[in-house]
Design an enzyme around this catalytic site. Structure first.
Site, mmCIF file in Angstrom:
data_model
loop_
_atom_site.group_PDB
_atom_site.id
_atom_site.type_symbol
_atom_site.label_atom_id
_atom_site.label_comp_id
_atom_site.label_asym_id
_atom_site.label_seq_id
_atom_site.Cartn_x
_atom_site.Cartn_y
_atom_site.Cartn_z
ATOM 1 N N GLN A 128 1.066 -1.381 0.087
ATOM 2 C CA GLN A 128 0.319 -0.066 0.007
ATOM 3 C C GLN A 128 1.284 1.370 0.161
ATOM 4 O O GLN A 128 1.848 0.707 1.245
ATOM 5 C CB GLN A 128 -1.216 0.388 1.535
ATOM 6 C CG GLN A 128 -1.592 1.388 1.589
ATOM 7 C CD GLN A 128 -2.801 1.311 2.587
ATOM 8 O OE1 GLN A 128 -2.237 1.163 3.709
ATOM 9 N NE2 GLN A 128 -3.558 1.769 3.069
ATOM 10 N N GLY A 129 0.739 2.113 -1.112
ATOM 11 C CA GLY A 129 1.972 3.634 -1.135
ATOM 12 C C GLY A 129 1.198 4.561 -0.832
ATOM 13 O O GLY A 129 0.741 4.920 -1.743
ATOM 14 N N TYR A 130 0.649 4.470 0.235
ATOM 15 C CA TYR A 130 -0.465 5.931 0.623
ATOM 16 C C TYR A 130 0.607 6.703 1.069
ATOM 17 O O TYR A 130 0.843 7.861 0.527
ATOM 18 C CB TYR A 130 -1.715 5.863 1.702
ATOM 19 C CG TYR A 130 -2.984 5.221 1.748
ATOM 20 C CD1 TYR A 130 -2.917 4.519 0.340
ATOM 21 C CD2 TYR A 130 -3.722 5.519 1.618
ATOM 22 C CE1 TYR A 130 -3.803 3.629 -0.302
ATOM 23 C CE2 TYR A 130 -4.979 4.742 1.655
ATOM 24 C CZ TYR A 130 -5.379 4.577 0.834
ATOM 25 O OH TYR A 130 -6.424 3.656 -0.046
ATOM 26 N N SER A 131 1.160 6.376 2.045
ATOM 27 C CA SER A 131 2.235 7.399 3.024
ATOM 28 C C SER A 131 3.345 8.601 2.491
ATOM 29 O O SER A 131 3.922 7.249 1.771
ATOM 30 C CB SER A 131 1.773 7.170 4.328
ATOM 31 O OG SER A 131 0.767 6.312 4.992
ATOM 32 N N GLU A 246 -9.653 -1.512 6.026
ATOM 33 C CA GLU A 246 -8.416 -1.293 6.554
ATOM 34 C C GLU A 246 -8.412 -1.012 8.253
ATOM 35 O O GLU A 246 -7.759 -2.233 8.975
ATOM 36 C CB GLU A 246 -7.221 0.035 5.957
ATOM 37 C CG GLU A 246 -6.041 -0.392 6.551
ATOM 38 C CD GLU A 246 -4.592 1.297 6.246
ATOM 39 O OE1 GLU A 246 -4.987 1.232 5.255
ATOM 40 O OE2 GLU A 246 -4.019 0.469 7.370
ATOM 41 N N SER A 384 -3.696 7.219 13.060
ATOM 42 C CA SER A 384 -3.572 6.672 14.586
ATOM 43 C C SER A 384 -4.629 7.534 15.517
ATOM 44 O O SER A 384 -5.166 7.818 14.513
ATOM 45 C CB SER A 384 -2.603 8.145 14.657
ATOM 46 O OG SER A 384 -3.189 9.230 15.051
ATOM 47 N N GLU A 386 -5.300 9.884 17.693
ATOM 48 C CA GLU A 386 -5.898 10.473 17.910
ATOM 49 C C GLU A 386 -6.852 10.549 16.094
ATOM 50 O O GLU A 386 -7.855 11.498 16.589
ATOM 51 C CB GLU A 386 -4.706 11.427 18.019
ATOM 52 C CG GLU A 386 -3.769 11.198 19.165
ATOM 53 C CD GLU A 386 -3.311 10.153 18.892
ATOM 54 O OE1 GLU A 386 -2.920 10.016 18.283
ATOM 55 O OE2 GLU A 386 -2.455 10.194 20.480
HETATM 56 C C1 LIG Z 1 4.782 0.321 11.126
HETATM 57 C C2 LIG Z 1 3.794 1.299 10.290
HETATM 58 C C3 LIG Z 1 3.184 0.489 9.091
HETATM 59 C C4 LIG Z 1 3.509 1.008 8.081
HETATM 60 N N1 LIG Z 1 2.393 0.747 6.846
HETATM 61 C C5 LIG Z 1 1.887 2.101 6.151
HETATM 62 C C6 LIG Z 1 1.748 0.672 4.603
HETATM 63 O O1 LIG Z 1 2.081 -0.405 4.601
HETATM 64 N N2 LIG Z 1 1.543 1.765 3.314
HETATM 65 C C7 LIG Z 1 1.246 3.226 3.825
HETATM 66 O O2 LIG Z 1 0.625 4.391 3.265
HETATM 67 N N3 LIG Z 1 1.666 4.061 5.430
HETATM 68 C C8 LIG Z 1 2.323 2.807 5.743
HETATM 69 N N4 LIG Z 1 2.045 3.403 7.174
HETATM 70 C C9 LIG Z 1 1.981 5.281 7.499
HETATM 71 C C10 LIG Z 1 1.104 5.176 8.356
HETATM 72 O O3 LIG Z 1 -0.563 5.931 8.386
HETATM 73 C C11 LIG Z 1 1.080 6.421 9.527
HETATM 74 O O4 LIG Z 1 2.366 6.864 10.142
HETATM 75 C C12 LIG Z 1 0.183 7.187 10.165
HETATM 76 O O5 LIG Z 1 -0.831 7.534 8.782
HETATM 77 C C13 LIG Z 1 0.755 8.642 10.727
HETATM 78 O O6 LIG Z 1 1.154 9.323 10.383
HETATM 79 P P1 LIG Z 1 2.424 9.920 10.601
HETATM 80 O O7 LIG Z 1 3.574 9.178 10.789
HETATM 81 O O8 LIG Z 1 3.311 10.883 9.045
HETATM 82 O O9 LIG Z 1 2.602 11.089 11.710
HETATM 83 P P2 LIG Z 1 1.778 12.339 11.777
HETATM 84 O O10 LIG Z 1 0.735 12.364 10.777
HETATM 85 O O11 LIG Z 1 3.479 13.288 11.642
HETATM 86 O O12 LIG Z 1 1.581 11.742 13.124
HETATM 87 C C14 LIG Z 1 2.239 12.696 14.352
HETATM 88 C C15 LIG Z 1 1.065 12.129 15.564
HETATM 89 O O13 LIG Z 1 0.245 14.088 15.692
HETATM 90 C C16 LIG Z 1 -1.045 13.608 15.624
HETATM 91 N N5 LIG Z 1 -2.026 14.591 14.994
HETATM 92 C C17 LIG Z 1 -1.679 14.149 13.706
HETATM 93 N N6 LIG Z 1 -2.972 14.792 12.969
HETATM 94 C C18 LIG Z 1 -3.589 14.561 14.356
HETATM 95 C C19 LIG Z 1 -5.097 15.783 14.215
HETATM 96 N N7 LIG Z 1 -5.793 16.141 12.787
HETATM 97 N N8 LIG Z 1 -5.390 15.560 15.466
HETATM 98 C C20 LIG Z 1 -4.350 15.230 16.661
HETATM 99 N N9 LIG Z 1 -3.924 14.458 16.363
HETATM 100 C C21 LIG Z 1 -2.701 14.490 15.741
HETATM 101 C C22 LIG Z 1 -1.182 11.820 15.870
HETATM 102 O O14 LIG Z 1 -1.995 11.072 16.046
HETATM 103 C C23 LIG Z 1 0.638 11.456 15.471
HETATM 104 O O15 LIG Z 1 0.308 11.618 16.959
HETATM 105 C C24 LIG Z 1 3.098 2.679 8.362
HETATM 106 C C25 LIG Z 1 3.179 2.917 9.604
HETATM 107 C C26 LIG Z 1 3.728 2.116 10.896
HETATM 108 C C27 LIG Z 1 4.276 3.133 11.946
#
Ligand SMILES: Cc1cc2nc3c(=O)[nH]c(=O)nc-3n(C[C@H](O)[C@H](O)[C@H](O)COP(=O)(O)OP(=O)(O)OC[C@H]3O[C@@H](n4cnc5c(N)ncnc54)[C@H](O)[C@@H]3O)c2cc1C
Length: 399
Positions: A128-131, A246, A384, A386
């Site tokens: 999955q290429g989202y993030s 998901e 997350s 949150e």
């Molecule tokens: C082990 C692992 C596997 C993953 N696998 C995949 C994958 O296969 N494909 C893919 O596409 N992605 C994947 N991800 C990515 C994952 O979806 C993101 O890490 C996740 O959506 C959080 O984004 P971020 O890491 O950019 O954190 P950020 O968005 O920067 O968040 C940082 C902190 O801020 C808080 N925060 C952010 N926005 C808000 C808000 N509006 N209100 C309150 N709090 C907030 C968050 O809760 C968190 O605590 C994976 C991540 C991990 C850790």
């Protein structure tokens, strides 16, 4: 809700147990038991996928017309409970739970005919290429560019945290096809082959010492326009639909198996005469967790019955995701308490399938520390906690 099994469900469970007894060979059980993360690795997963495919059980939630087994929600629950209890390898679900449902709803007839059977057979391994860096919770800000060039899109940019991209031969991804005032409107959903020139996967090693996630780089990667799902600019709608599946996972069955392992560890770990399992405070923690798990299970049944009636999980999937992953963390914390000083040895080699390294920790403790470390990420990936609470507040509570 009556949670007792009917005679028919009892017979189904006996069937599942017979199948697992026969097909879940010792090497597969070993791979399942030694999984410290969310997914087990090939070759065990490939072998287990094939066994389930041959039986017609690989996609429990798919409609019969697409090759699903036509099970009731209770049958699906029984199946996943029994698989967890028997330590079946944890299969990647990017194809069956994510890409498959998306293609059924938004795919063209050609895309359905080509991809769906390959998801079932296991010929394709999806990621999955989202993030992207800086675009996780705020996914709509994603920047990976896809520029139209004749009957291709040319992709440049990067995807981050891509789970199992190093095993995958295909990726479904979100790309930016236009800079629009509302960022959601410029996003498109594409399917690509990871063997396409210009695509590169680099590993990220997790806290537990495992290679599960990656960063993927795109340098002029050419993707046929025929691989676009839906219309250009429709990616956000598709992405949101996929995220419901998901997040709408069933957690309770696997968590019950993990809690049973913690109970077991607590019975055997202490050598000062009294086992931790007899400690009043620990017993209370176990009981509280058990009760909350029952609550989660009933909620899952409620959501699954909506699915059985042809509805999608909706915002309730956020509730399941937040509760399921938070409970998973709590259970691994109890595991650490039960395992005491055996949490210390770092033994990734002993967790390899077929390893001849004798672990320092007792067999049941080998994965508890990796699971504890790995589950720290559970309240981040897939959205997350949150962010899930924001969704619940807005769409369920209306505030
Ligand atoms: C082990 C692992 C596997 C993953 N696998 C995949 C994958 O296969 N494909 C893919 O596409 N992605 C994947 N991800 C990515 C994952 O979806 C993101 O890490 C996740 O959506 C959080 O984004 P971020 O890491 O950019 O954190 P950020 O968005 O920067 O968040 C940082 C902190 O801020 C808080 N925060 C952010 N926005 C808000 C808000 N509006 N209100 C309150 N709090 C907030 C968050 O809760 C968190 O605590 C994976 C991540 C991990 C850790």
């Amino acid at each position: 809700m009556d949670l007792a099994l009917s005679a028919q469900d009892e017979a189904f469970r006996a069937d599942v147990r017979r199948f697992l007894d026969e097909k879940l060979t010792p090497d597969l059980r070993e791979a399942g038991k030694k999984t410290g993360g969310v997914l087990s690795d090939p070759p065990a997963t490939t072998k287990w996928h094939k066994a389930l495919y041959e039986k017609g059980w690989i996609a429990p939630a798919w409609p019969k017309e697409y090759g699903g087994p036509g099970w009731s929600e209770m049958q699906r629950y029984i199946f996943s409970s029994e698989c967890a209890r028997a330590h079946a390898p944890l299969l990647p679900n990017f194809g069956t739970r994510m890409c498959g449902p998306v293609l059924m709803k938004f795919g063209s007839p050609d895309q359905k005919a080509f991809y769906l059977p390959r998801i079932l057979s296991g010929d394709d391994y999806w990621c999955q290429g989202y993030s992207e860096p800086g675009s996780g919770s705020d996914l709509a800000s994603l920047q990976m560019k896809a520029v139209r060039d004749g009957d291709h899109y040319v992709l440049n940019g990067t995807k981050l945290w891509t789970t199992h991209a190093h095993f995958a031969n295909r990726m479904f991804c979100l790309v930016r096809t236009a800079q629009t005032a509302k960022p959601q409107e410029g996003i498109t959903f594409l399917l690509l082959e990871t063997s396409t020139p210009g695509f590169e996967v680099r590993p990220i090693i997790t806290l537990a010492g495992d290679h599960e996630v990656n960063q993927c780089f795109f340098d002029n990667v050419r993707v046929p326009v025929a691989n676009r799902v839906g219309e250009e600019g429709q990616g956000w709608t598709i992405a949101k639909y996929l995220l419901e599946f998901e997040r709408g996972n069933a957690y309770a069955a696997a968590l019950q198996a993990k809690l049973a392992a913690v109970r077991e560890a607590a019975r055997t770990e202490r050598s000062d005469g009294a086992a931790l399992a007899d400690d009043e405070d620990f017993k209370r923690k176990l009981a509280e967790t058990d009760i909350e798990l029952q609550g989660l299970m009933v909620t899952e049944h409620r959501v699954m019955s909506q699915l059985a009636q042809g509805q999608n999980p909706g915002p309730a999937s956020s509730l399941l995701k937040a509760r399921g992953t938070e409970m998973s963390q709590r259970i691994t914390e109890l595991g650490i308490e039960a395992l005491a000083f055996y949490i210390a040895p770092f033994e990734p080699e002993a967790r390899k399938q077929g390893a001849n390294v004798k672990p320092v920790a007792p067999a049941h403790g080998l994965v508890m520390m990796p699971q504890y470390l790995n589950s720290r990420a559970a309240t981040i990936y897939g959205g997350s906690s949150e962010v899930q609470r924001n969704i619940m507040a807005k769409l369920i509570l209306g505030i």
